[in-house]
Scaffold this motif. Sequence first.
Motif, PDB file in Angstrom:
ATOM      1  N   ASN A  62     -76.823  17.772  47.756  1.00 10.04           N
ATOM      2  CA  ASN A  62     -76.869  16.445  47.141  1.00 10.04           C
ATOM      3  C   ASN A  62     -76.711  16.524  45.624  1.00 10.04           C
ATOM      4  N   VAL A  63     -77.354  17.520  45.003  1.00  8.89           N
ATOM      5  CA  VAL A  63     -77.255  17.687  43.556  1.00  8.89           C
ATOM      6  C   VAL A  63     -75.821  18.040  43.161  1.00  8.89           C
ATOM      7  N   VAL A  64     -75.199  18.923  43.928  1.00  9.53           N
ATOM      8  CA  VAL A  64     -73.805  19.296  43.660  1.00  9.53           C
ATOM      9  C   VAL A  64     -72.904  18.069  43.726  1.00  9.53           C
ATOM     10  N   GLU A  65     -73.122  17.234  44.736  1.00  5.46           N
ATOM     11  CA  GLU A  65     -72.311  16.021  44.878  1.00  5.46           C
ATOM     12  C   GLU A  65     -72.559  15.052  43.730  1.00  5.46           C
ATOM     13  N   GLU A  66     -73.832  14.907  43.320  1.00  5.83           N
ATOM     14  CA  GLU A  66     -74.151  14.054  42.173  1.00  5.83           C
ATOM     15  C   GLU A  66     -73.437  14.533  40.914  1.00  5.83           C
ATOM     16  N   LEU A  67     -73.462  15.826  40.693  1.00  5.33           N
ATOM     17  CA  LEU A  67     -72.831  16.389  39.504  1.00  5.33           C
ATOM     18  C   LEU A  67     -71.324  16.161  39.527  1.00  5.33           C
ATOM     19  N   ARG A  68     -70.730  16.335  40.691  1.00  2.00           N
ATOM     20  CA  ARG A  68     -69.285  16.118  40.828  1.00  2.00           C
ATOM     21  C   ARG A  68     -68.927  14.663  40.548  1.00  2.00           C
ATOM     22  N   GLN A  69     -69.760  13.747  41.033  1.00  2.00           N
ATOM     23  CA  GLN A  69     -69.519  12.327  40.788  1.00  2.00           C
ATOM     24  C   GLN A  69     -69.625  11.990  39.299  1.00  2.00           C
ATOM     25  N   LYS A  70     -70.426  12.784  38.581  1.00  2.00           N
ATOM     26  CA  LYS A  70     -70.587  12.572  37.142  1.00  2.00           C
ATOM     27  C   LYS A  70     -69.545  13.350  36.332  1.00  2.00           C
ATOM     28  N   GLY A  71     -68.612  13.999  37.032  1.00  2.00           N
ATOM     29  CA  GLY A  71     -67.539  14.719  36.358  1.00  2.00           C
ATOM     30  C   GLY A  71     -67.892  16.133  35.929  1.00  2.00           C
ATOM     31  N   VAL A  72     -69.003  16.672  36.466  1.00  2.00           N
ATOM     32  CA  VAL A  72     -69.420  18.033  36.117  1.00  2.00           C
ATOM     33  C   VAL A  72     -68.865  19.001  37.157  1.00  2.00           C
ATOM     34  N   LYS A  73     -68.045  19.945  36.714  1.00  2.00           N
ATOM     35  CA  LYS A  73     -67.480  20.942  37.622  1.00  2.00           C
ATOM     36  C   LYS A  73     -68.484  22.075  37.833  1.00  2.00           C
ATOM     37  N   VAL A  74     -68.865  22.274  39.091  1.00  2.99           N
ATOM     38  CA  VAL A  74     -69.857  23.300  39.416  1.00  2.99           C
ATOM     39  C   VAL A  74     -69.184  24.670  39.552  1.00  2.99           C
ATOM     40  N   LYS A  75     -69.663  25.623  38.764  1.00  2.00           N
ATOM     41  CA  LYS A  75     -69.147  26.983  38.757  1.00  2.00           C
ATOM     42  C   LYS A  75     -70.256  27.948  39.195  1.00  2.00           C
ATOM     43  N   PRO A  76     -69.882  29.175  39.580  1.00  2.00           N
ATOM     44  CA  PRO A  76     -70.905  30.150  40.001  1.00  2.00           C
ATOM     45  C   PRO A  76     -72.027  30.361  38.995  1.00  2.00           C
ATOM     46  N   LEU A  77     -71.733  30.302  37.697  1.00  2.00           N
ATOM     47  CA  LEU A  77     -72.762  30.488  36.682  1.00  2.00           C
ATOM     48  C   LEU A  77     -73.868  29.440  36.797  1.00  2.00           C
ATOM     49  N   HIS A  78     -73.570  28.322  37.455  1.00  2.95           N
ATOM     50  CA  HIS A  78     -74.521  27.213  37.555  1.00  2.95           C
ATOM     51  C   HIS A  78     -75.368  27.273  38.825  1.00  2.95           C
ATOM     52  N   TYR A  79     -75.042  28.135  39.765  1.00  4.10           N
ATOM     53  CA  TYR A  79     -75.678  28.123  41.081  1.00  4.10           C
ATOM     54  C   TYR A  79     -77.201  28.162  41.020  1.00  4.10           C
ATOM     55  N   SER A  80     -77.741  29.142  40.317  1.00  2.00           N
ATOM     56  CA  SER A  80     -79.190  29.310  40.278  1.00  2.00           C
ATOM     57  C   SER A  80     -79.869  28.122  39.611  1.00  2.00           C
ATOM     58  N   SER A  81     -79.285  27.633  38.510  1.00  2.00           N
ATOM     59  CA  SER A  81     -79.832  26.465  37.799  1.00  2.00           C
ATOM     60  C   SER A  81     -79.866  25.247  38.710  1.00  2.00           C
ATOM     61  N   ILE A  82     -78.812  25.068  39.483  1.00  2.00           N
ATOM     62  CA  ILE A  82     -78.732  23.923  40.389  1.00  2.00           C
ATOM     63  C   ILE A  82     -79.794  24.029  41.480  1.00  2.00           C
ATOM     64  N   GLY A  83     -80.040  25.245  41.944  1.00  2.00           N
ATOM     65  CA  GLY A  83     -81.079  25.440  42.953  1.00  2.00           C
ATOM     66  C   GLY A  83     -82.442  25.028  42.442  1.00  2.00           C
ATOM     67  N   ILE A  84     -82.764  25.421  41.212  1.00  2.00           N
ATOM     68  CA  ILE A  84     -84.051  25.049  40.622  1.00  2.00           C
ATOM     69  C   ILE A  84     -84.098  23.544  40.375  1.00  2.00           C
ATOM     70  N   LEU A  85     -82.994  22.990  39.878  1.00  2.00           N
ATOM     71  CA  LEU A  85     -82.919  21.545  39.611  1.00  2.00           C
ATOM     72  C   LEU A  85     -83.130  20.746  40.892  1.00  2.00           C
ATOM     73  N   ALA A  86     -82.507  21.185  41.983  1.00  2.00           N
ATOM     74  CA  ALA A  86     -82.648  20.484  43.264  1.00  2.00           C
ATOM     75  C   ALA A  86     -84.101  20.455  43.716  1.00  2.00           C
ATOM     76  N   PHE A  87     -84.800  21.546  43.494  1.00  2.00           N
ATOM     77  CA  PHE A  87     -86.211  21.621  43.886  1.00  2.00           C
ATOM     78  C   PHE A  87     -87.076  20.737  42.995  1.00  2.00           C
ATOM     79  N   VAL A  88     -86.864  20.817  41.699  1.00  2.00           N
ATOM     80  CA  VAL A  88     -87.663  20.071  40.733  1.00  2.00           C
ATOM     81  C   VAL A  88     -87.453  18.562  40.875  1.00  2.00           C
ATOM     82  N   MET A  89     -86.212  18.134  41.108  1.00  2.00           N
ATOM     83  CA  MET A  89     -85.929  16.694  41.204  1.00  2.00           C
ATOM     84  C   MET A  89     -86.524  16.084  42.469  1.00  2.00           C
ATOM     85  N   ASP A  90     -86.681  16.904  43.522  1.00  2.00           N
ATOM     86  CA  ASP A  90     -87.349  16.452  44.750  1.00  2.00           C
ATOM     87  C   ASP A  90     -86.757  15.147  45.291  1.00  2.00           C
ATOM     88  N   GLY A  91     -85.433  15.078  45.315  1.00  2.00           N
ATOM     89  CA  GLY A  91     -84.765  13.902  45.872  1.00  2.00           C
ATOM     90  C   GLY A  91     -84.475  12.802  44.869  1.00  2.00           C
TER      91      GLY A  91
END
Length: 328
Positions: A219-248
């Motif tokens: 869901n976070v990846v899709e949100e970022l894509r909708q906002k024009g943010v291109k997800v790259k491998p360097l972002h994977y770990s950060s996105i994982g933590i963000l997904a947990f912290v945002m809690d939906g």
Amino acid sequence: MDSTFAFDSEQATKLLMKNYDLVKTSGVSFIDKRIRFLIARLFAGNDEIVNSEKFYVINKEMKQQLGFFTALNSNVRASLVGLLMAFDNASTESVRQVISNYNTLVEAGFKRTEYTYFAAYLLLESENPTKTAKKAKVIHQLFKKDHPFLTKSEDVATAVFLANLPEENTAKLADVTEYYFQEFAAKGFRKNDSLQFLATTGTLLYGEKDSKFIRRVDNVVEELRQKGVKVKPLHYSSIGILAFVMDGRKIDSGLVNLIDELQKQPGLRFGREFVTALAISLYTEKQSGQMSKEQLEGLMVNVHILIAMEQAAAVSAAAAASAAAASS
């Protein structure tokens, strides 16, 4: 949760740049620009100002304790000092302990590399470094069994992270991590070391196979894509933590604003991929600071260490890129 919280991208940018300038003028030389920004991000994420004099002193202390014959270059040394200071663990004794932990990891069978120094930093969390190092080596071997060509020396940090967990069943830890690895790969994530870090993030946060984490990250990846943010491998770990912290919760416009603000800053014009990684991790830590006391309990230690792990991974990648550029 404070529903009125709004992320202030301008304030976050000013604090980051202030810390960057302090690191830059600290007297610690031969540090890549990206490394300076990553160190600055550690302090900005905690709403703190780096003590540049102490940064210089601790860096000098580590250099003296290590001597000339070491795998540690100036970028990694400065990064370790930044991590120690940001997490209130900077002293002559902590420097000595990191070096001792490094030797413990080498004795356990790990190679002498800069990644092993990052793992030595993570080993500070252990009450019994020798036992944890041996446990980490078993986990690393299990990783190598699953991914013989992917698993390399940099995965020592991942192995130590998992070895710090109270779970003694190393096969279970490796199995849960492999579950997340394959599930995210099926979602289109690239099979590389960044995905290994993301998979480890899932194991650290949940301790078991949980499809909820997969959905949240998706869901976070899709949100970022909708906002024009291109997800790259360097972002994977950060996105994982963000997904947990945002809690939906939905990501507000502050993240994109922060990326745009940072992109305009002097010295940060060497790639949107790095700037985005910097912004996501900074945004994540600011968001986690808004959690209730109950939510924070037992979580913030993990979140902070996870961000430190992501920091270590990003610094390693930046240091490697700098070395490659210098030799070309």
